[in-house]
Scaffold this motif. Structure first.
Motif, PDB file in Angstrom:
ATOM      1  N   ILE A 239       0.848  -1.271   0.013  1.00  0.00           N
ATOM      2  CA  ILE A 239       0.010   0.025   0.123  1.00  0.00           C
ATOM      3  C   ILE A 239       1.067   1.004   0.024  1.00  0.00           C
ATOM      4  CG2 ILE A 239      -1.685   1.471   1.338  1.00  0.00           C
ATOM      5  CD1 ILE A 239      -2.758  -1.456   2.255  1.00  0.00           C
ATOM      6  N   ALA A 240       1.935   1.225   0.832  1.00  0.00           N
ATOM      7  CA  ALA A 240       2.849   2.367   0.909  1.00  0.00           C
ATOM      8  C   ALA A 240       3.618   2.702  -0.426  1.00  0.00           C
ATOM      9  CB  ALA A 240       3.887   2.156   1.633  1.00  0.00           C
ATOM     10  N   ALA A 241       3.894   1.432  -1.261  1.00  0.00           N
ATOM     11  CA  ALA A 241       4.776   1.752  -2.679  1.00  0.00           C
ATOM     12  C   ALA A 241       3.200   2.289  -3.556  1.00  0.00           C
ATOM     13  CB  ALA A 241       5.019   0.356  -3.059  1.00  0.00           C
ATOM     14  N   VAL A 242       2.282   1.532  -3.383  1.00  0.00           N
ATOM     15  CA  VAL A 242       1.184   2.184  -4.288  1.00  0.00           C
ATOM     16  C   VAL A 242       1.048   3.628  -4.309  1.00  0.00           C
ATOM     17  CG1 VAL A 242      -1.339   1.890  -4.814  1.00  0.00           C
ATOM     18  CG2 VAL A 242       0.070  -0.068  -4.627  1.00  0.00           C
ATOM     19  N   THR A 243       0.662   4.022  -3.051  1.00  0.00           N
ATOM     20  CA  THR A 243       0.683   5.657  -2.802  1.00  0.00           C
ATOM     21  C   THR A 243       1.873   6.176  -3.303  1.00  0.00           C
ATOM     22  OG1 THR A 243       1.387   5.406  -0.388  1.00  0.00           O
ATOM     23  CG2 THR A 243      -1.048   5.319  -0.931  1.00  0.00           C
TER      24      THR A 243
ATOM     25  N   GLY B 230      12.538   3.641  -7.257  1.00  0.00           N
ATOM     26  CA  GLY B 230      13.684   3.213  -6.794  1.00  0.00           C
ATOM     27  C   GLY B 230      14.097   3.348  -5.074  1.00  0.00           C
ATOM     28  N   LEU B 231      13.639   4.882  -4.650  1.00  0.00           N
ATOM     29  CA  LEU B 231      13.981   4.910  -3.283  1.00  0.00           C
ATOM     30  C   LEU B 231      12.901   3.956  -2.377  1.00  0.00           C
ATOM     31  CD1 LEU B 231      14.087   9.052  -3.528  1.00  0.00           C
ATOM     32  CD2 LEU B 231      15.794   7.456  -3.095  1.00  0.00           C
ATOM     33  N   ILE B 232      11.442   3.940  -2.872  1.00  0.00           N
ATOM     34  CA  ILE B 232      10.442   3.218  -2.265  1.00  0.00           C
ATOM     35  C   ILE B 232      11.166   1.710  -1.959  1.00  0.00           C
ATOM     36  CG2 ILE B 232       8.306   2.420  -2.180  1.00  0.00           C
ATOM     37  CD1 ILE B 232       7.622   4.968  -3.646  1.00  0.00           C
ATOM     38  N   LEU B 233      11.419   0.999  -3.279  1.00  0.00           N
ATOM     39  CA  LEU B 233      11.499  -0.426  -2.998  1.00  0.00           C
ATOM     40  C   LEU B 233      13.002  -0.425  -2.679  1.00  0.00           C
ATOM     41  CD1 LEU B 233      10.666  -1.158  -6.846  1.00  0.00           C
ATOM     42  CD2 LEU B 233       9.504  -1.503  -4.874  1.00  0.00           C
ATOM     43  N   GLY B 234      13.937   0.442  -2.478  1.00  0.00           N
ATOM     44  CA  GLY B 234      15.291   0.473  -1.757  1.00  0.00           C
ATOM     45  C   GLY B 234      15.045   0.337  -0.340  1.00  0.00           C
ATOM     46  N   PHE B 235      14.073   1.219   0.201  1.00  0.00           N
ATOM     47  CA  PHE B 235      13.679   1.319   1.547  1.00  0.00           C
ATOM     48  C   PHE B 235      13.209   0.069   2.031  1.00  0.00           C
ATOM     49  CE2 PHE B 235      11.112   1.970   5.351  1.00  0.00           C
ATOM     50  CZ  PHE B 235      12.075   2.626   5.981  1.00  0.00           C
ATOM     51  N   ILE B 236      12.186  -0.549   1.104  1.00  0.00           N
ATOM     52  CA  ILE B 236      11.602  -1.969   1.551  1.00  0.00           C
ATOM     53  C   ILE B 236      12.711  -2.999   1.407  1.00  0.00           C
ATOM     54  CG2 ILE B 236       9.743  -3.709   0.698  1.00  0.00           C
ATOM     55  CD1 ILE B 236       8.431  -1.082  -0.438  1.00  0.00           C
ATOM     56  N   TYR B 237      13.581  -2.963   0.617  1.00  0.00           N
ATOM     57  CA  TYR B 237      14.711  -3.828   0.708  1.00  0.00           C
ATOM     58  C   TYR B 237      15.357  -3.835   1.764  1.00  0.00           C
ATOM     59  CZ  TYR B 237      18.893  -6.330  -0.447  1.00  0.00           C
ATOM     60  OH  TYR B 237      20.024  -7.187  -0.440  1.00  0.00           O
ATOM     61  N   TYR B 238      15.883  -2.566   2.233  1.00  0.00           N
ATOM     62  CA  TYR B 238      16.667  -2.382   3.394  1.00  0.00           C
ATOM     63  C   TYR B 238      15.943  -2.945   4.780  1.00  0.00           C
ATOM     64  CZ  TYR B 238      18.529   0.427   7.297  1.00  0.00           C
ATOM     65  OH  TYR B 238      18.980   0.685   8.378  1.00  0.00           O
TER      66      TYR B 238
ATOM     67  N   LEU C  14       9.242  -8.984  -1.678  1.00  0.00           N
ATOM     68  CA  LEU C  14       8.239  -7.940  -1.685  1.00  0.00           C
ATOM     69  C   LEU C  14       8.638  -6.887  -2.805  1.00  0.00           C
ATOM     70  CD1 LEU C  14       7.616  -7.218   2.253  1.00  0.00           C
ATOM     71  CD2 LEU C  14       6.313  -7.930   0.472  1.00  0.00           C
ATOM     72  N   THR C  15       9.823  -6.481  -2.917  1.00  0.00           N
ATOM     73  CA  THR C  15       9.961  -5.663  -4.026  1.00  0.00           C
ATOM     74  C   THR C  15       9.867  -6.086  -5.443  1.00  0.00           C
ATOM     75  OG1 THR C  15      12.300  -6.120  -4.125  1.00  0.00           O
ATOM     76  CG2 THR C  15      11.712  -4.493  -2.620  1.00  0.00           C
ATOM     77  N   SER C  16      10.036  -7.421  -5.539  1.00  0.00           N
ATOM     78  CA  SER C  16       9.623  -8.010  -6.819  1.00  0.00           C
ATOM     79  C   SER C  16       8.135  -8.049  -7.010  1.00  0.00           C
ATOM     80  CB  SER C  16      10.286  -9.259  -6.940  1.00  0.00           C
ATOM     81  OG  SER C  16      11.491  -9.454  -6.720  1.00  0.00           O
ATOM     82  N   ILE C  17       7.310  -8.336  -6.043  1.00  0.00           N
ATOM     83  CA  ILE C  17       6.052  -8.269  -6.042  1.00  0.00           C
ATOM     84  C   ILE C  17       5.327  -6.951  -6.440  1.00  0.00           C
ATOM     85  CG2 ILE C  17       3.927  -8.697  -4.810  1.00  0.00           C
ATOM     86  CD1 ILE C  17       5.373 -10.879  -3.159  1.00  0.00           C
ATOM     87  N   ILE C  18       5.828  -5.970  -5.977  1.00  0.00           N
ATOM     88  CA  ILE C  18       5.373  -4.592  -6.212  1.00  0.00           C
ATOM     89  C   ILE C  18       5.851  -4.188  -7.340  1.00  0.00           C
ATOM     90  CG2 ILE C  18       5.856  -2.049  -5.356  1.00  0.00           C
ATOM     91  CD1 ILE C  18       6.282  -3.367  -2.625  1.00  0.00           C
ATOM     92  N   HIS C  19       6.941  -4.420  -7.971  1.00  0.00           N
ATOM     93  CA  HIS C  19       7.565  -4.008  -9.212  1.00  0.00           C
ATOM     94  C   HIS C  19       6.736  -4.735 -10.091  1.00  0.00           C
ATOM     95  CE1 HIS C  19      11.648  -2.994 -11.388  1.00  0.00           C
ATOM     96  NE2 HIS C  19      10.354  -2.599 -12.277  1.00  0.00           N
ATOM     97  N   ILE C  20       6.359  -6.167 -10.025  1.00  0.00           N
ATOM     98  CA  ILE C  20       5.417  -6.849 -11.101  1.00  0.00           C
ATOM     99  C   ILE C  20       4.190  -6.168 -11.172  1.00  0.00           C
ATOM    100  CG2 ILE C  20       4.498  -9.237 -11.189  1.00  0.00           C
ATOM    101  CD1 ILE C  20       6.742 -10.461 -10.382  1.00  0.00           C
ATOM    102  N   ILE C  21       3.702  -5.773 -10.070  1.00  0.00           N
ATOM    103  CA  ILE C  21       2.268  -5.239 -10.027  1.00  0.00           C
ATOM    104  C   ILE C  21       2.129  -3.974 -10.597  1.00  0.00           C
ATOM    105  CG2 ILE C  21       0.501  -4.072  -8.279  1.00  0.00           C
ATOM    106  CD1 ILE C  21       1.140  -6.251  -6.290  1.00  0.00           C
TER     107      ILE C  21
ATOM    108  N   ILE D 114       4.849   8.014   3.261  1.00  0.00           N
ATOM    109  CA  ILE D 114       5.953   8.149   4.115  1.00  0.00           C
ATOM    110  C   ILE D 114       5.587   7.426   5.390  1.00  0.00           C
ATOM    111  CG2 ILE D 114       7.599   9.698   5.412  1.00  0.00           C
ATOM    112  CD1 ILE D 114       7.644  11.509   2.797  1.00  0.00           C
ATOM    113  N   TRP D 115       4.280   7.849   5.907  1.00  0.00           N
ATOM    114  CA  TRP D 115       3.767   7.515   6.990  1.00  0.00           C
ATOM    115  C   TRP D 115       3.704   5.812   7.270  1.00  0.00           C
ATOM    116  CZ3 TRP D 115      -1.572   5.790   7.861  1.00  0.00           C
ATOM    117  CH2 TRP D 115      -1.905   5.776   9.307  1.00  0.00           C
ATOM    118  N   LEU D 116       3.298   5.292   6.028  1.00  0.00           N
ATOM    119  CA  LEU D 116       2.969   3.796   6.053  1.00  0.00           C
ATOM    120  C   LEU D 116       4.617   3.045   6.085  1.00  0.00           C
ATOM    121  CD1 LEU D 116       0.273   3.462   3.350  1.00  0.00           C
ATOM    122  CD2 LEU D 116       0.036   3.095   5.808  1.00  0.00           C
TER     123      LEU D 116
END
Length: 296
Positions: free
Chosen positions: A100-104, A194-202, A209-216, A257-259
């Motif tokens: 949801i954070a990535a989508v927003t 890349g910033l969002i996916l990078g933080f999730i990877y970190y 998760l980053t692959s799922i978001i990227h694929i979506i 950012i909040w999520l």
């Protein structure tokens, strides 16, 4: 240099492999369409140009280059399949938070990209690939996984494991992720994503998760192009939002950012740099005076 040497090598290899595979695909197209080649040699390259732009050829080229890239990154020691796709510690609530954070965040970035309206130099190719099974697989599956392997597990993971500060590593990998697209319309968008996916990877230490978001994200774009064709490129959220575009960007970005802050609190810290374990000190025998061993 140790921290960024291999990441820069991975970036160059990514470009090099795409270029080599594209050239080889073009050679195969020339060999299998001699009539078009002869016409091109006589000054009429129309038929040859159309063959090179075929969505099947473009899709298969991207699929092959993605697979080769993953194998090369594995070969130079910048990824481990076991670690990259290990979902240990990832829970359903945390996954939903991240998605949801990535989508927003992607929504805010997309509106911003539409407003600055940079030229899209691969619009025709992407549109044609979105109506072809090989193109769809390339855009929606193989491309995202290869990019996650290179830019998250490979580049970001390597810099984190070599002691680079997390935010510096995330920004560095996001910058390379933006530049690799080589398309003005995609570079700012890809950098922010890349910033969002990078933080999730970190916070997860893997690319599940980053692959799922990227694929979506890519699949949704592909679906719009499949349903609406060239008209999909004219559908812009900023046009519908009008004067509310900037407030919506701020709201979506703040929500993202909040999520992500909540996501950070609900995930455990990962020790990317393993401190060497100090060996226990051994007590040295005290110096003794030989005379002490002499009994009177």
């Amino acid at each position: 240099m140790k921290k960024i040497g291999k990441p820069i090598l991975a970036f160059i290899l990514f470009l090099f492999i795409q270029g080599i595979v594209s050239v080889l695909a073009g050679v195969i197209a020339l060999v299998t369409h001699r009539d078009a080649l002869q016409s091109a040699m006589q000054g009429d390259g129309t038929a040859l140009h159309e063959i090179v732009k075929q969505p099947t050829l473009l899709g298969l080229t991207l699929i092959v280059s993605s697979i080769v890239t993953i194998l090369v990154i594995k070969g130079i020691g910048m990824m481990s399949f076991k670690n990259a796709f290990c979902s240990k510690g990832i829970t359903l609530p945390n996954s939903l938070l991240a998605i949801i954070a990535a989508v927003t965040g992607i929504a805010a970035t997309n509106i911003f990209s539409e407003m600055i309206d940079l030229p899209n130099i691969i619009e025709v190719q992407i549109t044609s690939m979105s109506s072809n099974i090989w193109g769809i697989l390339a855009i929606s599956l193989f491309g995202p996984i290869a990019e996650e392997v290179v830019f998250r597990e490979g580049i970001l993971g390597h810099t984190l494991r070599n002691g680079m500060k997390p935010w510096a590593a995330i920004c560095f990998s996001a910058l390379l992720f933006g530049l690799i697209h080589l398309n003005p319309a995609q570079i700012p968008f890809a950098f922010c994503v890349g910033l969002i996916l990078g933080f999730i990877y970190y916070r997860t230490g893997n690319i599940v998760l980053t692959s799922i978001i990227h694929i979506i994200n890519n699949s949704f774009s592909c679906l719009l192009l499949y349903l609406y064709g060239n008209k999909a490129n004219d559908i812009k959220m900023c046009d519908y939002l009008g004067g509310a575009s900037i407030p919506c960007i701020v709201i979506f970005a703040a929500l993202c950012i909040w999520l992500l802050i909540i996501f950070k609190k609900k995930t455990q810290d990962i020790a990317y740099v393993t401190e060497p374990v100090a060996e226990p000190a051994t007590e040295e025998p005290a110096d003794t005076d030989d005379n002490q061993n002499i009994t009177e």
